[in-house]
Design a protein around this motif. Structure first.
Motif, PDB file in Angstrom:
ATOM      1  N   SER A 182       0.820  -1.210   0.000  1.00 45.81           N
ATOM      2  CA  SER A 182       0.000   0.000   0.000  1.00 45.81           C
ATOM      3  C   SER A 182       0.856   1.262   0.000  1.00 45.81           C
ATOM      4  O   SER A 182       0.578   2.227  -0.725  1.00 45.81           O
ATOM      5  N   GLU A 183       1.903   1.277   0.799  1.00 42.40           N
ATOM      6  CA  GLU A 183       2.743   2.471   0.884  1.00 42.40           C
ATOM      7  C   GLU A 183       3.415   2.765  -0.454  1.00 42.40           C
ATOM      8  O   GLU A 183       3.540   3.925  -0.866  1.00 42.40           O
TER       9      GLU A 183
ATOM     10  N   ALA B 248      -0.388   4.194   4.978  1.00 37.29           N
ATOM     11  CA  ALA B 248      -0.094   4.567   3.592  1.00 37.29           C
ATOM     12  C   ALA B 248      -0.701   5.923   3.252  1.00 37.29           C
ATOM     13  O   ALA B 248      -0.087   6.727   2.532  1.00 37.29           O
TER      14      ALA B 248
END
Length: 426
Positions: free
Chosen positions: A185-186, A238
């Motif tokens: 996600s990040e 994120a």
């Protein structure tokens, strides 16, 4: 892990809150840099399967801050409350019955023998309505999409059925990434920041970002599971990375954060088996699960309708033309002749073999008016007033809002721009 990303930002938020008495809207929208007065960009973020009541439980400090410093609501998805129909609704402003993505799996009488799945990129299935990035590109507004369902499609083009790699015409976002579930996600948020680091003439003004991890966890573990809460924290981290990235490049942004649907608890023993009601040979099921779309076998129409149409324990079935008006569903040629919808927490399956595979602890696709199907909505940025909560609204209204934010004329749609009149600063 998320503390590493959130600690500096939340410390700043806490300090500001102490001095002003409220969380600042600037938590998400950094001021323009002295060296370049950047115009605000619009970023549409989908967090698949995020229920509004996931907020405020200690797992989502960044999203909580954005909601407190902006606009929030429990949004109603369109029917069916599934991923692909609702993602296409969010960027077209049309209900699934009108934009043609009526299910995650479907057929079309114009293409006998073909089945649409979530991997289908043939423009034929998508061309009924232009998504916002196509409208933006045609108006000279540069767009970029990260994993948004349907954004890899060469919209408006054609694909040779014998030579599927041959595409003619069509429009995509200027920048786009095909879905890769393994990408963390990040990393997805950092990709957006990289797009925004470009010189002004190559920088997108409308961006879309998609997260799937919370939906995956909700299906596997259930909406109330600690494992799902842990993934909420991961995605929140994120989002914090994105906010800090925008701050680091002095990029103002209007963030519109949505979900496509909610999630309801399910179990393997809450199942309606159609083979206990009529012979398997009497029907052909296109898609089953929370609902079943099916075709009676030729010559068996009356017999199938006699058994299925009406209310049953934990399920109700309708002829296509008689689906309740509140669903705004039933005119599209891709919808099968009979729809059977399970009660909340239940599933409709063909037989024992299908029941054995129905093991997920969370489901969606139910009546969109049910609280468990409600979808997240947060808007934060210079275009939005701080600390506003809207009553529930239909997700078709997001499209005209986005069109207004990026300055393009929206296409014909089922939404209304007036939903947000009282919470906009301009």
């Amino acid at each position: 892990m998320i503390g590493r990303y959130l600690a500096p930002l939340l410390a700043a938020l806490a300090l500001s809150a102490c001095s002003t008495g409220a969380l600042p809207r600037s938590a998400a929208v950094p001021p323009p840099a002295a060296t370049e007065a950047r115009a605000p960009v619009t970023i549409l973020i989908s967090i698949d399967g995020f229920r509004p009541d996931y907020l405020g439980k200690g797992n989502s400090p960044m999203l909580d801050a954005l909601a407190a410093g902006g606009v929030s609501a429990a949004m109603r998805p369109s029917f069916p409350s599934k991923t692909f129909p609702n993602h296409w609704t969010l960027v077209t402003g049309l209900r699934p019955d009108h934009h043609g993505i009526v299910a995650n799996k479907m057929e079309d009488p114009a293409r006998p023998g073909e089945v649409f799945t979530m991997a289908t990129e043939d423009p034929f299935w998508w061309n009924a309505a232009p998504p916002l990035w196509v409208t933006a590109e045609q108006a000279g507004v540069r767009s970029a999409t990260m994993f948004w369902p349907g954004s890899v499609v060469n919209w408006g083009g054609t694909r040779d059925r014998e030579w599927p790699n041959d595409l003619e015409g069509g429009t995509r976002p200027h920048d786009w990434q095909a879905f890769a579930q393994a990408m963390p996600s990040e990393q997805r948020t950092r990709a957006l920041i990289d797009w925004l680091r470009r010189p002004a003439d190559a920088r997108p003004r409308f961006l879309a970002l998609y997260f799937d991890a919370i939906d995956t966890a909700g299906h596997r573990f259930g909406p109330a599971a600690p494992e799902t809460a842990a993934v909420v924290a991961e995605v929140d981290g994120a989002i914090a990375t994105l906010v800090e990235g925008l701050r680091s490049i002095d990029q103002p942004a209007n963030l519109v954060i949505v979900a496509d649907h909610g999630m309801a608890a399910a179990s393997a023993d809450r199942v309606v088996r159609l083979d206990t009601m009529l012979p398997a040979a009497d029907i052909r099921i296109v898609e089953s699960g929370v609902y079943a779309g099916l075709f009676p076998a030729p010559g068996r129409e009356a017999a199938v309708e006699k058994v299925l149409i009406g209310r049953h324990p934990h399920m109700e079935c309708w002829r296509k033309a008689e689906i309740p008006a509140r669903f705004h569903y039933g005119t599209n040629t891709r919808i099968p002749p009979i729809l059977c919808l399970a009660d909340l927490g239940w599933r409709v399956v063909a037989d024992a073999a299908a029941q054995a595979k129905a093991t997920s602890l969370g489901e969606h696709g139910y009546d969109p008016t049910l609280p468990d199907m409600a979808a997240l909505f947060i808007a934060n940025g210079p275009a939005f007033r701080a600390g506003a909560t809207l009553p529930g609204f239909d997700n078709v209204d997001v499209y005209p809002l986005l069109a207004k934010l990026i300055g393009v004329t929206p296409g014909a749609n089922d939404g209304t721009a007036t939903t947000f009149d009282g919470v906009l600063t301009r």
